[in-house]
Scaffold this motif. Structure first.
Motif, PDB file in Angstrom:
ATOM      1  N   THR A 185       0.840  -1.202   0.000  1.00  0.00           N
ATOM      2  CA  THR A 185       0.000   0.000   0.000  1.00  0.00           C
ATOM      3  C   THR A 185       0.875   1.250   0.000  1.00  0.00           C
ATOM      4  OG1 THR A 185      -1.352  -1.288   1.494  1.00  0.00           O
ATOM      5  CG2 THR A 185      -2.111   0.905   1.044  1.00  0.00           C
ATOM      6  N   SER A 186       2.075   1.131   0.587  1.00  0.00           N
ATOM      7  CA  SER A 186       2.923   2.317   0.742  1.00  0.00           C
ATOM      8  C   SER A 186       3.514   2.801  -0.582  1.00  0.00           C
ATOM      9  CB  SER A 186       4.051   2.025   1.729  1.00  0.00           C
ATOM     10  OG  SER A 186       4.986   1.138   1.163  1.00  0.00           O
ATOM     11  N   TYR A 187       3.310   2.033  -1.663  1.00  0.00           N
ATOM     12  CA  TYR A 187       3.863   2.465  -2.952  1.00  0.00           C
ATOM     13  C   TYR A 187       3.097   3.619  -3.589  1.00  0.00           C
ATOM     14  CZ  TYR A 187       6.797  -1.631  -2.995  1.00  0.00           C
ATOM     15  OH  TYR A 187       7.744  -2.544  -2.669  1.00  0.00           O
ATOM     16  N   ALA A 188       1.895   3.920  -3.124  1.00  0.00           N
ATOM     17  CA  ALA A 188       1.002   4.841  -3.845  1.00  0.00           C
ATOM     18  C   ALA A 188       1.657   6.192  -4.138  1.00  0.00           C
ATOM     19  CB  ALA A 188      -0.283   5.024  -3.055  1.00  0.00           C
ATOM     20  N   ASP A 236      -1.735  11.820 -16.008  1.00  0.00           N
ATOM     21  CA  ASP A 236      -2.543  12.569 -15.032  1.00  0.00           C
ATOM     22  C   ASP A 236      -3.773  11.758 -14.621  1.00  0.00           C
ATOM     23  OD1 ASP A 236      -2.317  14.973 -13.787  1.00  0.00           O
ATOM     24  OD2 ASP A 236      -2.594  16.164 -15.613  1.00  0.00           O
ATOM     25  N   MET A 237      -4.436  11.184 -15.620  1.00  0.00           N
ATOM     26  CA  MET A 237      -5.652  10.412 -15.339  1.00  0.00           C
ATOM     27  C   MET A 237      -5.319   9.133 -14.570  1.00  0.00           C
ATOM     28  SD  MET A 237      -7.553  11.073 -18.949  1.00  0.00           S
ATOM     29  CE  MET A 237      -8.894   9.952 -18.707  1.00  0.00           C
ATOM     30  N   ALA A 238      -4.163   8.555 -14.879  1.00  0.00           N
ATOM     31  CA  ALA A 238      -3.765   7.336 -14.161  1.00  0.00           C
ATOM     32  C   ALA A 238      -3.572   7.642 -12.679  1.00  0.00           C
ATOM     33  CB  ALA A 238      -2.488   6.759 -14.772  1.00  0.00           C
ATOM     34  N   VAL A 239      -3.016   8.832 -12.370  1.00  0.00           N
ATOM     35  CA  VAL A 239      -2.821   9.205 -10.960  1.00  0.00           C
ATOM     36  C   VAL A 239      -4.188   9.392 -10.281  1.00  0.00           C
ATOM     37  CG1 VAL A 239      -1.850  10.906  -9.362  1.00  0.00           C
ATOM     38  CG2 VAL A 239      -0.561  10.234 -11.379  1.00  0.00           C
ATOM     39  N   ASP A 240      -5.139  10.012 -11.009  1.00  0.00           N
ATOM     40  CA  ASP A 240      -6.489  10.155 -10.432  1.00  0.00           C
ATOM     41  C   ASP A 240      -7.088   8.784 -10.126  1.00  0.00           C
ATOM     42  OD1 ASP A 240      -6.373  12.873 -10.641  1.00  0.00           O
ATOM     43  OD2 ASP A 240      -7.543  13.020 -12.499  1.00  0.00           O
ATOM     44  N   GLY A 241      -6.932   7.859 -11.072  1.00  0.00           N
ATOM     45  CA  GLY A 241      -7.477   6.506 -10.890  1.00  0.00           C
ATOM     46  C   GLY A 241      -6.812   5.811  -9.700  1.00  0.00           C
ATOM     47  N   LEU A 242      -5.495   5.993  -9.592  1.00  0.00           N
ATOM     48  CA  LEU A 242      -4.755   5.399  -8.487  1.00  0.00           C
ATOM     49  C   LEU A 242      -5.258   5.955  -7.158  1.00  0.00           C
ATOM     50  CD1 LEU A 242      -2.316   3.793  -7.312  1.00  0.00           C
ATOM     51  CD2 LEU A 242      -0.915   5.811  -7.761  1.00  0.00           C
ATOM     52  N   GLU A 243      -5.442   7.269  -7.127  1.00  0.00           N
ATOM     53  CA  GLU A 243      -5.877   7.902  -5.873  1.00  0.00           C
ATOM     54  C   GLU A 243      -7.238   7.358  -5.436  1.00  0.00           C
ATOM     55  OE1 GLU A 243      -6.331  12.222  -5.821  1.00  0.00           O
ATOM     56  OE2 GLU A 243      -5.771  12.178  -3.707  1.00  0.00           O
ATOM     57  N   VAL A 303      -6.720   3.926  -3.986  1.00  0.00           N
ATOM     58  CA  VAL A 303      -6.097   3.956  -2.662  1.00  0.00           C
ATOM     59  C   VAL A 303      -7.142   4.333  -1.610  1.00  0.00           C
ATOM     60  CG1 VAL A 303      -4.419   5.185  -1.222  1.00  0.00           C
ATOM     61  CG2 VAL A 303      -3.800   4.494  -3.526  1.00  0.00           C
ATOM     62  N   LEU A 304      -7.943   5.352  -1.917  1.00  0.00           N
ATOM     63  CA  LEU A 304      -8.940   5.803  -0.948  1.00  0.00           C
ATOM     64  C   LEU A 304      -9.970   4.701  -0.681  1.00  0.00           C
ATOM     65  CD1 LEU A 304      -9.474   9.500  -2.118  1.00  0.00           C
ATOM     66  CD2 LEU A 304      -8.126   8.677  -0.196  1.00  0.00           C
ATOM     67  N   ARG A 305     -10.303   3.957  -1.727  1.00  0.00           N
ATOM     68  CA  ARG A 305     -11.268   2.863  -1.581  1.00  0.00           C
ATOM     69  C   ARG A 305     -10.695   1.784  -0.654  1.00  0.00           C
ATOM     70  NH1 ARG A 305     -12.418  -1.164  -5.237  1.00  0.00           N
ATOM     71  NH2 ARG A 305     -10.970  -0.304  -6.761  1.00  0.00           N
ATOM     72  N   VAL A 306      -9.414   1.408  -0.894  1.00  0.00           N
ATOM     73  CA  VAL A 306      -8.804   0.359  -0.065  1.00  0.00           C
ATOM     74  C   VAL A 306      -8.646   0.857   1.378  1.00  0.00           C
ATOM     75  CG1 VAL A 306      -6.696  -0.984   0.310  1.00  0.00           C
ATOM     76  CG2 VAL A 306      -7.671  -0.819  -1.977  1.00  0.00           C
ATOM     77  N   LEU A 307      -8.224   2.118   1.522  1.00  0.00           N
ATOM     78  CA  LEU A 307      -8.023   2.644   2.876  1.00  0.00           C
ATOM     79  C   LEU A 307      -9.339   2.724   3.641  1.00  0.00           C
ATOM     80  CD1 LEU A 307      -5.329   5.456   2.450  1.00  0.00           C
ATOM     81  CD2 LEU A 307      -5.043   3.141   3.307  1.00  0.00           C
ATOM     82  N   ILE A 365      -3.100  -1.995  -5.652  1.00  0.00           N
ATOM     83  CA  ILE A 365      -2.409  -0.699  -5.529  1.00  0.00           C
ATOM     84  C   ILE A 365      -0.965  -0.832  -5.984  1.00  0.00           C
ATOM     85  CG2 ILE A 365      -1.563   1.018  -3.882  1.00  0.00           C
ATOM     86  CD1 ILE A 365      -4.098   0.612  -2.311  1.00  0.00           C
ATOM     87  N   LYS A 366      -0.337  -1.934  -5.611  1.00  0.00           N
ATOM     88  CA  LYS A 366       1.080  -2.115  -5.974  1.00  0.00           C
ATOM     89  C   LYS A 366       1.231  -2.064  -7.499  1.00  0.00           C
ATOM     90  CE  LYS A 366       5.324  -3.745  -6.216  1.00  0.00           C
ATOM     91  NZ  LYS A 366       6.125  -4.484  -7.202  1.00  0.00           N
ATOM     92  N   ILE A 367       0.376  -2.762  -8.201  1.00  0.00           N
ATOM     93  CA  ILE A 367       0.474  -2.774  -9.670  1.00  0.00           C
ATOM     94  C   ILE A 367       0.195  -1.387 -10.246  1.00  0.00           C
ATOM     95  CG2 ILE A 367      -0.532  -3.678 -11.813  1.00  0.00           C
ATOM     96  CD1 ILE A 367      -1.060  -6.284 -10.351  1.00  0.00           C
ATOM     97  N   LEU A 368      -0.930  -0.807  -9.834  1.00  0.00           N
ATOM     98  CA  LEU A 368      -1.312   0.504 -10.375  1.00  0.00           C
ATOM     99  C   LEU A 368      -0.250   1.563 -10.079  1.00  0.00           C
ATOM    100  CD1 LEU A 368      -5.089   1.085  -9.534  1.00  0.00           C
ATOM    101  CD2 LEU A 368      -4.019   0.955 -11.790  1.00  0.00           C
ATOM    102  N   ALA A 369       0.228   1.573  -8.825  1.00  0.00           N
ATOM    103  CA  ALA A 369       1.170   2.628  -8.406  1.00  0.00           C
ATOM    104  C   ALA A 369       2.484   2.503  -9.162  1.00  0.00           C
ATOM    105  CB  ALA A 369       1.415   2.538  -6.911  1.00  0.00           C
ATOM    106  N   THR A 370       2.990   1.300  -9.298  1.00  0.00           N
ATOM    107  CA  THR A 370       4.316   1.149  -9.903  1.00  0.00           C
ATOM    108  C   THR A 370       4.252   1.362 -11.424  1.00  0.00           C
ATOM    109  OG1 THR A 370       3.982  -1.251  -9.977  1.00  0.00           O
ATOM    110  CG2 THR A 370       5.179  -0.372  -8.090  1.00  0.00           C
ATOM    111  N   GLU A 371       3.170   0.885 -12.046  1.00  0.00           N
ATOM    112  CA  GLU A 371       3.059   1.103 -13.493  1.00  0.00           C
ATOM    113  C   GLU A 371       2.839   2.589 -13.795  1.00  0.00           C
ATOM    114  OE1 GLU A 371       0.237  -1.748 -15.037  1.00  0.00           O
ATOM    115  OE2 GLU A 371       1.694  -3.389 -14.837  1.00  0.00           O
ATOM    116  N   THR A 372       2.092   3.264 -12.930  1.00  0.00           N
ATOM    117  CA  THR A 372       1.887   4.702 -13.129  1.00  0.00           C
ATOM    118  C   THR A 372       3.209   5.451 -12.947  1.00  0.00           C
ATOM    119  OG1 THR A 372      -0.371   4.470 -12.322  1.00  0.00           O
ATOM    120  CG2 THR A 372       0.506   6.693 -12.393  1.00  0.00           C
TER     121      THR A 372
END
Ligand SMILES: Cc1cc2nc3c(=O)[nH]c(=O)nc-3n(C[C@H](O)[C@H](O)[C@H](O)COP(=O)(O)OP(=O)(O)OC[C@H]3O[C@@H](n4cnc5c(N)ncnc54)[C@H](O)[C@@H]3O)c2cc1C
Length: 396
Positions: free
Chosen positions: A246-249, A290-297, A300-304, A320-327
């Motif tokens: 989760t800390s990768y976000a 930019d949109m990928a970061v919005d999607g990631l956020e 993250v908020l959903r999981v948190l 989150i790990k996949i989304l954050a690192t690919e973004t």
């Protein structure tokens, strides 16, 4: 969890922002902005500045030395820390091993280790991977043999991040070869300066010294350095990995990078004397990032939100790990476009490329691009995360 709709968080945000602007050591922020690595003394200085304020172990409950913030406050804090360009907190102590100690450790262990972590005084390394055990971590061979009140440690850990700054290391070690492979593993801590421990630097493609291998030759540690029960280390390590993934976000850091890239692209003329930002293909890539970061956020908020009651982030952390690192890789690839645009102009002007002058961003930008390639490998590769999602989230 909707942060924009919560004006009650604004005074908190203002307090955090003012601390970073006024009181956090400026030399640390400036060196980090130049893309330079911090020395051990500087890492300690950076983390102790947060520790002195009681903000280093930002997700810990107050009874263990954390600020006792809500998830919303932690999120705002992370955003502001990254916005200010403060170096990412070394996760091994506060994010990885700290929660294991206060969840599974004895009172003596909590007393011994937690204060050093939350104050920033002690650095930690994570000793999981071995030369022959990465994705299939349960096959690890590092051994801990019990002799009276001690364990004797032998073996090699590799890819040990920041171990050159660490005072302690937490290890997964085999204490039994008879049980099922996951059950013969124990979670043991060790000082980095114990006799028999040696550190060997590994320099990565970005020219940095982040990684090491650490060898243990007949290193004796008290049995009291084992956290929890013997043979249950695998269970504790899985608890930890949820926090790690989760800390990768790092949403704030990503937004800061995007605005840096946008600023540079708005100023830098290409060979045809047009700005890179006006190039349609580049603008599309920037918008997609930019949109990928919005999607990631949102993710993250959903999981948190789902773990608001203080539990482990669970299997969804793999998403989150996949989304954050690919973004992160998507964003840092834009630095190559910037460097290329600049190179093109130099060529057009018949000036030999000078990567250190007014294009000082190019070398650190490319180093960041290269360094970010590793993100889809560490913390469990993204292929392994997809296996976890298929099996444990989707139940396939
Ligand atoms: C920059 C960096 C920092 C690191 N920091 C640390 C640290 O501090 N502490 C620590 O203990 N470790 C650390 N690691 C190690 C990291 O956790 C491992 O590299 C990672 O788990 C992969 O293991 P491996 O390198 O042995 O690759 P392998 O496991 O050999 O994998 C090789 C390839 O095969 C694929 N693969 C393997 N098994 C499967 C499967 N079942 N299904 C589909 N594909 C598969 C992988 O995805 C990968 O692409 C770090 C690594 C890097 C790059």
């Amino acid at each position: 969890m909707d942060l924009t709709a919560n004006p009650a968080l604004e005074p908190f945000r203002a307090e955090v922002r003012s601390f970073f602007e006024r009181d956090f050591p400026k030399d640390i922020i400036e060196k980090t902005a130049r893309g330079q690595s911090l020395t051990t003394a500087e890492v300690r200085k950076s983390e102790m500045a947060l520790g002195a304020k009681g903000w280093l172990a930002s997700a810990w409950p107050s009874e263990y030395g954390g600020p006792g913030w809500s998830l919303e406050e932690q999120y705002v804090f992370d955003e502001e820390l990254e916005r200010a360009g403060v170096p990412t907190v070394t996760p091994m102590g506060v994010i990885y091993v700290g929660p294991i100690i206060y969840t599974f450790g004895s009172d003596t262990q909590k007393e011994k280790w937690l204060e050093g972590i939350s104050s920033g005084r002690d650095g930690w390394g994570q000793g999981y991977s071995e030369p022959e055990s990465g994705s299939d971590l349960a096959s690890l061979q590092f051994s801990a043999v019990r002799e009276g009140d001690e364990y004797v440690l032998n073996g090699t850990k590799i890819w040990t991040s920041a171990a050159q700054h660490a005072d302690w290391i937490f290890l997964l070690a085999r204490t039994s070869r008879e049980a099922k492979k996951q059950e013969g593993i124990s979670f043991i801590c060790c000082e980095m300066d114990r006799p028999g421990v040696s550190l060997h630097p590994i320099i990565t493609i970005d020219g940095k010294h982040v990684l090491n291998s650490v060898t243990f030759e007949n290193v004796r540690v008290p049995v009291d350095y084992r956290i929890g029960e013997e043979g249950k280390g695998w269970t504790y390590s899985q608890f930890l990995l949820g926090f790690e993934r989760t800390s990768y976000a790092r949403i704030g850091g990503k937004r800061k990078q995007l605005s840096h890239i946008r600023r540079l692209a708005s100023a830098e003329p290409t060979g045809g004397n047009t700005r890179l930002i006006d190039d349609e293909a580049f603008a599309q890539k920037l918008t997609a990032a930019d949109m990928a970061v919005d999607g990631l956020e949102m993710t993250v908020l959903r999981v948190l939100s789902a773990v608001k009651d203080g539990g482990s982030p669970g299997k969804e952390a793999s998403i989150i790990k996949i989304l954050a690192t690919e973004t992160a890789q998507q964003i840092t690839t834009l630095y190559l476009d910037l460097a290329a645009a600049h190179g093109q102009r130099k060529f057009a002007d018949s000036v030999s490329p000078d990567w250190t002058g007014h294009t000082a961003y190019a070398a650190p930008g490319v180093a960041t691009y290269l360094g970010t390639r590793a993100q889809t490998i560490y913390g469990g590769t993204n292929e392994i995360q997809k296996n976890i999602i298929a099996k444990r989230v989707l139940g396939l």
